[in-house]
Design an enzyme around this catalytic site. Structure first.
Site, mmCIF file in Angstrom:
data_model
loop_
_atom_site.group_PDB
_atom_site.id
_atom_site.type_symbol
_atom_site.label_atom_id
_atom_site.label_comp_id
_atom_site.label_asym_id
_atom_site.label_seq_id
_atom_site.Cartn_x
_atom_site.Cartn_y
_atom_site.Cartn_z
ATOM 1 N N GLU A 87 -10.420 21.953 -5.609
ATOM 2 C CA GLU A 87 -11.221 20.924 -6.306
ATOM 3 C C GLU A 87 -12.016 21.548 -7.450
ATOM 4 O OE1 GLU A 87 -13.586 18.536 -3.613
ATOM 5 O OE2 GLU A 87 -12.020 18.498 -2.093
ATOM 6 N N ASP A 115 -14.066 22.649 -10.486
ATOM 7 C CA ASP A 115 -14.755 22.234 -11.712
ATOM 8 C C ASP A 115 -15.934 23.182 -11.931
ATOM 9 O OD1 ASP A 115 -16.514 21.032 -9.787
ATOM 10 O OD2 ASP A 115 -15.776 19.010 -10.246
ATOM 11 N N ASN A 120 -10.735 22.505 4.543
ATOM 12 C CA ASN A 120 -11.123 22.501 3.133
ATOM 13 C C ASN A 120 -12.642 22.403 3.038
ATOM 14 O OD1 ASN A 120 -10.123 22.115 0.322
ATOM 15 N ND2 ASN A 120 -11.071 20.081 0.464
ATOM 16 N N HIS A 150 -16.329 23.964 -6.486
ATOM 17 C CA HIS A 150 -17.254 23.202 -7.338
ATOM 18 C C HIS A 150 -18.336 24.174 -7.821
ATOM 19 C CE1 HIS A 150 -15.375 19.386 -6.554
ATOM 20 N NE2 HIS A 150 -15.449 19.582 -5.258
ATOM 21 N N GLU A 165 -14.987 19.865 5.057
ATOM 22 C CA GLU A 165 -16.432 20.153 5.051
ATOM 23 C C GLU A 165 -17.059 20.137 6.452
ATOM 24 O OE1 GLU A 165 -18.041 17.530 2.036
ATOM 25 O OE2 GLU A 165 -16.698 18.336 0.531
HETATM 26 O O1 G3I Z 1 -15.635 1.805 -4.473
HETATM 27 C C1 G3I Z 1 -16.952 1.588 -5.007
HETATM 28 C C2 G3I Z 1 -16.938 0.481 -6.006
HETATM 29 O O2 G3I Z 1 -16.586 -0.731 -5.358
HETATM 30 C C3 G3I Z 1 -18.337 0.366 -6.636
HETATM 31 O O3 G3I Z 1 -18.315 -0.595 -7.642
HETATM 32 C C4 G3I Z 1 -18.745 1.721 -7.228
HETATM 33 C C5 G3I Z 1 -20.162 1.681 -7.793
HETATM 34 O O4 G3I Z 1 -20.734 2.971 -7.787
HETATM 35 O O5 G3I Z 1 -18.691 2.703 -6.220
HETATM 36 C C6 G3I Z 1 -17.411 2.863 -5.676
HETATM 37 O O6 G3I Z 1 -17.435 3.893 -4.735
HETATM 38 C C7 G3I Z 1 -17.544 5.215 -5.263
HETATM 39 C C8 G3I Z 1 -16.325 6.001 -4.815
HETATM 40 O O7 G3I Z 1 -16.454 7.352 -5.235
HETATM 41 C C9 G3I Z 1 -15.036 5.439 -5.386
HETATM 42 O O8 G3I Z 1 -15.043 5.486 -6.775
HETATM 43 C C10 G3I Z 1 -18.799 5.853 -4.710
HETATM 44 O O9 G3I Z 1 -19.952 5.187 -5.238
HETATM 45 C C11 G3I Z 1 -18.860 7.319 -5.081
HETATM 46 O O10 G3I Z 1 -19.943 7.948 -4.413
HETATM 47 C C12 G3I Z 1 -17.573 8.015 -4.657
HETATM 48 O O11 G3I Z 1 -17.651 9.344 -5.104
HETATM 49 C C13 G3I Z 1 -16.636 10.212 -4.618
HETATM 50 C C14 G3I Z 1 -17.270 11.298 -3.750
HETATM 51 O O12 G3I Z 1 -16.260 12.198 -3.339
HETATM 52 C C15 G3I Z 1 -17.960 10.721 -2.521
HETATM 53 O O13 G3I Z 1 -18.559 11.739 -1.808
HETATM 54 C C16 G3I Z 1 -15.955 10.857 -5.815
HETATM 55 O O14 G3I Z 1 -15.267 9.859 -6.576
HETATM 56 C C17 G3I Z 1 -14.970 11.918 -5.338
HETATM 57 O O15 G3I Z 1 -14.473 12.613 -6.460
HETATM 58 C C18 G3I Z 1 -15.714 12.905 -4.429
HETATM 59 O O16 G3I Z 1 -14.805 13.870 -3.996
HETATM 60 C C19 G3I Z 1 -15.341 14.878 -3.114
HETATM 61 C C20 G3I Z 1 -14.204 15.344 -2.219
HETATM 62 O O17 G3I Z 1 -13.631 14.255 -1.546
HETATM 63 C C21 G3I Z 1 -14.675 16.394 -1.250
HETATM 64 N N1 G3I Z 1 -15.331 17.491 -1.914
HETATM 65 C C22 G3I Z 1 -16.405 17.112 -2.823
HETATM 66 C C23 G3I Z 1 -15.903 16.105 -3.850
HETATM 67 C C24 G3I Z 1 -16.993 15.760 -4.846
HETATM 68 O O18 G3I Z 1 -18.054 15.097 -4.231
#
Ligand code: G3I
Length: 352
Positions: free
Chosen positions: A268, A270, A203, A239, A162
């Site tokens: 990715e 969806d 990516n 996405h 990104e």
């Molecule tokens: O690790 C903490 C945990 O300790 C806490 O309890 C919980 C409460 O919300 O949050 C956890 O962190 C989360 C993390 O994922 C791990 O699960 C974050 O809040 C959450 O924002 C984060 O989201 C991820 C996101 O990237 C962040 O931008 C998504 O799972 C993940 O699927 C998403 O993936 C991205 C790609 O890397 C890049 N392209 C876009 C895609 C979708 O956003």
């Protein structure tokens, strides 16, 4: 090529039916017993993958489908900087290794995601004040340690994720601000030194259609290739959202990148919708999944498709887009949706 890839390719070439491969996809659907998405994709010399995440590793029913249906995986969060270098110079690959171990036990290839991204960075990095020399050394060390740990074990790396804005200008990140645009070429070179066999990707999202953002990538990768910077592919995240329309130029766009001598992949995928889902939205979603699959199949250098997890049970969408969801090919109860069958039919038609 994995055993499963090899068997499927061989059998397809011989025009045989894969009757001996352990069965697979859901059958009580009127579509009959079927080969898995991974097997069907392998018959077209491609992979069909799903992202996954460590908290999901306690869900055995989920893992059964992940390991059976898909022949590639991506760790959704485990390889991001906050997880792998939580303190400066202190590396932790436990979560990534857990996903990699699952992939290897199930003959799945592994797309590694991601070395350089402006999100999910550790606090020590974002709260520090760095000179260009300091940040360059930090970045080089991070890439080197992480790519070296996974050397020879991953199919590809999303080296930089990104890097551009929607209008095709560079995204104003810590790395761009401090190091200038050359950080991308440097990152690719350091990743290549650390793991010479991994395919190295840039990516991004909203890259599917021809437009200012994909034009910026096109110009960048063309210039990187001209300078012999090691770059192997471009990942189109995919996405998509029903309310914003299908990217009709996807195939043409994939092809122009392939024509530069690069691999391309949908990384990715969806297709979200405004909830509640209904039969009509699910049918449109199914068509979009089929159309993305067909676009990839129409481009020889399109190496595979990855969905950003496979079930609505674990989609990232509802937490980020309030009132939206139902974006994946399996529902929250791990039952295949129309999208699943549409993907299968598109793969089947091509693999005959
Ligand atoms: O690790 C903490 C945990 O300790 C806490 O309890 C919980 C409460 O919300 O949050 C956890 O962190 C989360 C993390 O994922 C791990 O699960 C974050 O809040 C959450 O924002 C984060 O989201 C991820 C996101 O990237 C962040 O931008 C998504 O799972 C993940 O699927 C998403 O993936 C991205 C790609 O890397 C890049 N392209 C876009 C895609 C979708 O956003």
């Amino acid at each position: 090529m994995s055993y499963r890839h090899a068997l499927a390719a061989l059998t397809a070439a011989a025009g045989l039916v894969l009757a001996s491969v352990p069965a697979s996809a859901a059958t009580a659907d009127g579509h009959g017993p079927g080969r898995t998405l991974g097997e069907l994709a392998a018959a077209t010399h491609r992979y069909f993958g799903s992202a996954t995440d460590n908290p999901e590793f306690t869900d055995q029913a989920y893992l059964d489908i992940l390991g059976r249906e898909f022949d590639s995986t991506t760790a959704g969060n485990a390889l991001k900087w906050y997880a792998t270098e939580p303190q400066q110079g202190v590396f932790d690959f436990t979560q990534g290794d857990q996903v990699l171990d699952f992939a290897r036990r199930h003959n799945m290839s592994f797309r590694a995601h991601t070395l350089v991204w402006h999100n999910q960075l550790p606090d020590w990095l974002t709260s520090g004040t760095w000179t260009a020399d300091q940040l360059r050394a930090i970045l080089k060390n991070h890439i080197t340690q992480e790519a070296r740990h996974y050397r020879g074990k991953v199919y590809s790396w999303d080296v930089v994720n990104e890097a551009f804005n929607e209008d095709g200008t560079y995204r104003d990140t810590l790395f761009y601000r401090t190091l200038g645009p050359g950080y991308i070429a440097d990152a690719l070179r350091w990743a290549h030194q650390a793991d010479p066999h991994a395919k190295l990707y840039l990516n991004d999202y909203n890259l599917e259609a021809v437009g200012p953002k994909s034009d910026a990538y096109y110009a960048l990768v063309k210039s990187l290739k001209a300078q012999h910077v090691p770059i192997d592919g471009v990942g189109f995240q995919g996405h998509l959202a029903l309310q914003y329309g299908y990217p009709d130029t996807l195939r043409q766009n994939l092809q122009r990148f392939a024509d530069l001598g690069l691999d391309v992949a949908i990384t990715e995928l969806d297709v979200r919708m405004i909830l509640p889902a209904d039969a009509e939205k699910l049918a449109t979603q199914a068509k979009w999944y089929a159309d993305v699959t067909k676009a990839c199949l129409a481009v020889r250098r399109c190496v595979g498709i990855t969905v950003w997890d496979y079930t609505d049970k674990y989609s990232w969408i509802p937490a980020v887009f309030t009132g939206e969801g139902a974006a994946l090919p399996y529902d929250e109860n791990l039952a295949p949706k129309p999208a699943y069958y549409a993907i299968r039919d598109a793969l089947k038609a091509a693999g005959r």
